[in-house]
Write an enzyme that holds these catalytic residues in place. Structure first.
Site, PDB file in Angstrom:
ATOM      1  N   ASP A   1       0.982  -1.150  -0.168  1.00 13.61           N
ATOM      2  CA  ASP A   1      -0.034   0.140   0.031  1.00 13.61           C
ATOM      3  C   ASP A   1       0.972   1.161   0.014  1.00 13.61           C
ATOM      4  O   ASP A   1       2.149   1.203  -0.197  1.00 13.61           O
ATOM      5  CB  ASP A   1      -0.989  -0.035   1.267  1.00 13.61           C
ATOM      6  CG  ASP A   1      -2.314   0.667   0.829  1.00 13.61           C
ATOM      7  OD1 ASP A   1      -2.648   1.695   0.453  1.00 13.61           O
ATOM      8  OD2 ASP A   1      -3.380   0.071   0.809  1.00 13.61           O
TER       9      ASP A   1
ATOM     10  N   HIS B   1      -3.053   3.025  -4.556  1.00 14.25           N
ATOM     11  CA  HIS B   1      -2.397   2.651  -3.360  1.00 14.25           C
ATOM     12  C   HIS B   1      -0.905   2.276  -3.527  1.00 14.25           C
ATOM     13  O   HIS B   1      -0.601   1.058  -3.090  1.00 14.25           O
ATOM     14  CB  HIS B   1      -3.195   1.765  -2.634  1.00 14.25           C
ATOM     15  CG  HIS B   1      -4.448   2.334  -2.003  1.00 14.25           C
ATOM     16  ND1 HIS B   1      -4.393   3.116  -0.893  1.00 14.25           N
ATOM     17  CD2 HIS B   1      -5.801   2.027  -2.284  1.00 14.25           C
ATOM     18  CE1 HIS B   1      -5.507   3.550  -0.747  1.00 14.25           C
ATOM     19  NE2 HIS B   1      -6.552   2.812  -1.401  1.00 14.25           N
TER      20      HIS B   1
ATOM     21  N   GLU C   1     -10.210   2.729  -4.874  1.00 19.87           N
ATOM     22  CA  GLU C   1      -9.668   3.836  -4.598  1.00 19.87           C
ATOM     23  C   GLU C   1      -8.538   4.658  -5.425  1.00 19.87           C
ATOM     24  O   GLU C   1      -7.557   4.882  -4.812  1.00 19.87           O
ATOM     25  CB  GLU C   1      -9.506   4.074  -3.116  1.00 19.87           C
ATOM     26  CG  GLU C   1     -10.536   3.777  -2.100  1.00 19.87           C
ATOM     27  CD  GLU C   1     -10.126   3.706  -0.506  1.00 19.87           C
ATOM     28  OE1 GLU C   1     -10.770   4.052   0.089  1.00 19.87           O
ATOM     29  OE2 GLU C   1      -8.953   3.391  -0.179  1.00 19.87           O
TER      30      GLU C   1
HETATM   31  C1  ACM Z   1     -10.739  -0.652   1.156  1.00 19.73           C
HETATM   32  O1  ACM Z   1     -11.221  -0.728   2.255  1.00 19.73           O
HETATM   33  N1  ACM Z   1     -10.584   0.536   0.548  1.00 19.73           N
HETATM   34  C2  ACM Z   1     -10.952  -1.847   0.261  1.00 19.73           C
END
Ligand code: ACM
Ligand code: ZN
Length: 772
Positions: free
Chosen positions: A205, A278, A342
């Site tokens: 991440d 991410h 995201e």
């Molecule tokens: C997440 O909680 N962004 C998968």
């Protein structure tokens, strides 16, 4: 062999419990369908279970019976479990007439995958699995039933059990904070005991890359570290940092060890390698993989970052494929999780390479570019015999062909995917995210922000009722996730995971008709001492006081306080003092007839248990009066009744506490009818501003009053809401008399560029319109 110690201690603790149960069973057997009443103290609750009044005692001549042809591929671990349960190493035999514990596999006798039948009689124990996993689960049930008293044994019973869902998952994020291998193994051991079969390991991440990839050494030297870490909650501004370098990673040997440890316990480890978003930690080491070329730094706080992998650069795919090649050698799982959540598209929008790729491939927009990205990776993994799972945002530009969708933002992604006949794992955050708070009390360790008590996870039904019978078979399971932004120690992580993951285990395993929260709690309470002795530090806040707001026959507001603690007596005060044994007892709720702070404590057997509940209640002119709303709040933030706007209770920092009204992209216009003309000195409200949750202050807030409900006079308006968090607005008025009070709050509308959720609808969050 640390796991042996854990299991051993666990068994010791069940000794006393099972004995007491055995005595109770004889009295009340048959009087209830409750598993706990029958003394079969197993989580998740078995499909069918009954006691038979018998009892098997282990002794020196008890043998482990493995009938000829029993194909025990990992027999050694079964043997170890059996020896632990028996309290001694047992001789293995192929034949025995009695005094044996028999392990066998028989798919005809036990037709369901992972199912087992367990029979305990005076002179034998027989555990029969449909398959290896079924046999393992039979042994886990036996472990929970074992009596380790002076005469070790098992209560006589017959259990016929199998799981409801094939995917019973737990996710652990190790990017934001990482945990020792020993802690992960300890947790996996406990997950297995509760029949969880999938461990999703969130390895990469923005804040750190945690898996050794030999081909890319800078992932170890640069991406695995961040310069410092945010202190406190990210919504507290200005941000303060600890100035300490943080990081580390799991070597490939450690990864292999964990994967094998889990496999021995029938847990599949699914690695998650995040893309296209991410990705900041990876970009910090290999800036050429980002659209701008950097420089980039591993993130030091939590959120969503615009710099993501550049699909316009072929090197990105070379890098990811090389990474995945090494990942595949370590993880035999059929599924590889590729993230997909995201991913802001702003860099792609401005990147000439990305735009050229879109033109060349006739991609209409950046969402389709995301689908191109995911589909390319999917094809690569398919070519290696693997399948992909992605978070529900992979639906944005159209699903890639064979993708399984993990529905986290809500249930709608899962519903859409199932209706397109894609497999789905349900993990909707408001029901199963274990990084939410689990208690409404002050003093909880810092958490992400929402409220998810044990009861809410337990009551979650993974199959959305809108799906038809054809579609519902695509729901393959359910998973609870623990994200580690605020979990900088093993203890904090355990507090969040346990016992909530046991509720998940029951909704994932047990038949829908078998679910009963009180019964679950009774079994859980019995298991808590054993869990603590295993070295686990679970949260024990599930019996804490919760409140509901009601009306008594006189129309007065009543705050009802409740606790699930057996025999709980709740003592309370409203004068600010700490409640004691002589304080008032809350039997019929607390009638509100003044502004007050309710403090309450649960007493059991005359002793206070747990912390002090505290709630401020307002007794203003609007309380209990009729409210009319022009537009309806969204499902996520809807107390269910407009009158909650004037129920005397303000929404708290835990934004899904059931008090806040949320309006997605829409304005709030509400009117309170006070019934009669009244002098009004103050009108006020609370606005929750929290941009990282897409919660935006209104562009304008106005209070208006009227005597007739037709013509309204504005008496106050405000455009600035400076507080990041709850903004309390109080308009002090002079010489006003009115019967009707109106609030109009104008929604921000579209979330601006550069902000989380840019381009989407802003959520306007309002609660308690107070009138004095
Ligand atoms: C997440 O909680 N962004 C998968
Ligand atoms: Zn690019």
């Amino acid at each position: 062999m640390k796991w042996l110690n854990y299991v051993f201690i666990y068994l010791m603790c069940f000794a006393f419990i099972a004995r007491t149960e055995a005595a109770a069973v004889k009295k009340i057997l048959g009087s209830s369908d409750s598993t706990i009443v029958q003394g079969l103290n197993i989580i998740p609750r078995p499909f069918k279970a009954e006691t038979n009044g018998e009892f098997f005692h282990f002794n020196k001549t008890t043998v482990l019976l493995l009938p000829p042809g029993t194909p025990l591929s990992s027999g050694h671990i079964y043997g170890q479990y059996v020896n632990l349960i028996a309290g001694q190493p047992l001789l293995v035999k192929k034949h025995a007439g009695s005094n044996y514990i028999k392990l066998s596999i028989d798919p005809l006798l036990v037709p369901s995958n992972e199912g087992y039948v367990l029979e305990v009689r005076n002179n034998f124990i027989a555990v029969t699995g449909h398959d290896d996993a079924g046999l393992f689960y039979g042994l886990q049930s036996l472990t929970q039933l074992a009596d380790f008293g002076e005469k070790p044994g098992i209560m006589g019973c017959k259990i016929d059990d199998h799981p409801r869902f094939a995917h019973r998952g737990a996710l652990l994020d190790v990017s934001r904070h990482l945990f020792p291998v020993a802690a992960i193994e300890k947790w996996i051991n406990i997950l297995a005991l509760y029949k969880i079969n999938t461990f999703q390991w969130h390895l990469t991440d923005d804040q750190g890359w945690r898996i050794e990839i030999k081909k890319y050494p800078k992932l170890q030297t640069i991406s695995a570290y961040r310069d410092e870490t945010l202190i406190g909650h990210k919504k507290e501004l200005p941000h303060v940092f600890d100035g300490k370098r943080y990081g580390g990673y799991y070597t490939q040997d450690e990864v292999k060890q964990i994967v094998q440890y889990a496999a021995d316990r029938h847990i599949t480890v699914i690695p998650e390698i995040e893309m296209p978003g991410h990705a900041l930690a990876a970009l910090a080491a290999y800036p050429e993989l980002g659209c701008t070329g950097g420089p980039y730094k591993t993130a030091t706080f939590w959120g969503i970052f615009n710099d993501v992998y550049c699909p316009g650069n072929e090197q990105t795919f070379t890098f990811l494929q090389n990474v995945l090649d090494e990942v595949l050698t370590l993880f035999p799982s059929k599924y590889i999780h590729i993230g997909g959540d995201e991913c802001p598209k702003v860099r792609w929008h401005e990147c000439p390479k990305c735009q050229k790729l879109m033109l060349d491939n006739h991609l209409k927009n950046e969402n389709e570019l995301q689908t191109y990205f995911v589909t390319r990776i999917e094809k690569y993994l398919n070519s290696k015999g693997r399948q992909i799972i992605g978070w529900d945002e992979i639906l944005e530009g159209g699903l890639s062909p064979g993708a399984t969708v993990m529905s986290w933002t809500g249930e709608s992604g899962g519903i859409a995917a199932a209706s397109q006949h894609h497999d789905v794992i349900m993990t909707p955050e408001k029901y199963v995210y274990m990084d939410y708070y689990q208690s409404l009390y002050a003093g909880e360790q810092t958490a992400a922000g929402g409220y998810l008590p044990l009861s809410k996870i337990y009551n979650y039904e993974p199959i959305p009722p809108v799906l038809n019978t054809d579609e519902e078979k695509y729901i393959k399971g359910v998973q609870a996730n623990v994200w580690s932004e605020y979990l900088d120690s093993e203890q904090k992580a355990e507090y969040m995971m346990f016992p909530r993951i046991f509720a998940l285990s029951e909704i994932a395993w047990s038949d829908k008709t078998q679910r009963n929260y009180n019964d679950f709690l009774a079994r859980l309470r019995k298991q808590m001492p054993a869990l603590k002795k295993m070295g686990l530090k679970p949260a024990n806040v599930f019996d804490e006081i919760t409140y509901t707001v009601n009306k008594n026959p006189d129309g007065k507001t009543v705050i009802d306080l409740a606790s699930t603690s057996p025999g709980a007596i709740i003592h309370y005060t409203t004068d600010g003092s700490g409640p004691g044994i002589n304080s008032a007892v809350c039997n019929n709720g607390v009638v509100v007839d003044t502004d007050e702070i309710i403090k309450a404590v649960v007493f059991s057997n005359g002793q206070p248990i747990g912390r002090t509940f505290q709630k401020r209640v307002m007794f203003h002119k609007g309380v209990g009066k009729k409210v009319t709303m022009v537009s309806q709040p969204v499902a996520n933030f809807n107390p269910g009744d407009p009158s909650a706007l004037v129920n005397g209770i303000e929404g708290s920092n835990l934004y899904n506490d059931g008090q806040w009204f949320g309006f997605g992209g829409a304005d709030l216009e509400a009117v309170v009818d006070l019934g009669t003309l009244q002098p009004i000195k103050t009108i006020g409200t609370d606005i929750l501003k929290y941009h990282w949750q897409k919660m935006w202050e209104p562009t304008n807030l106005t209070f208006l009053v009227s005597t007739d409900g037709i013509s309204y006079t504005p008496v106050y308006s405000q455009q600035d809401f400076p507080v990041n968090g709850i903004n309390t607005i109080k308009a002090e008025l002079k010489d006003i008399k009115a019967r009707f009070v109106k609030i109009i709050a104008i929604n921000k509308g579209t979330i601006p560029e550069g902000e989380y959720g840019a381009g989407g609808k802003a959520m306007l969050m309002v609660d308690e319109l107070f009138i004095y």
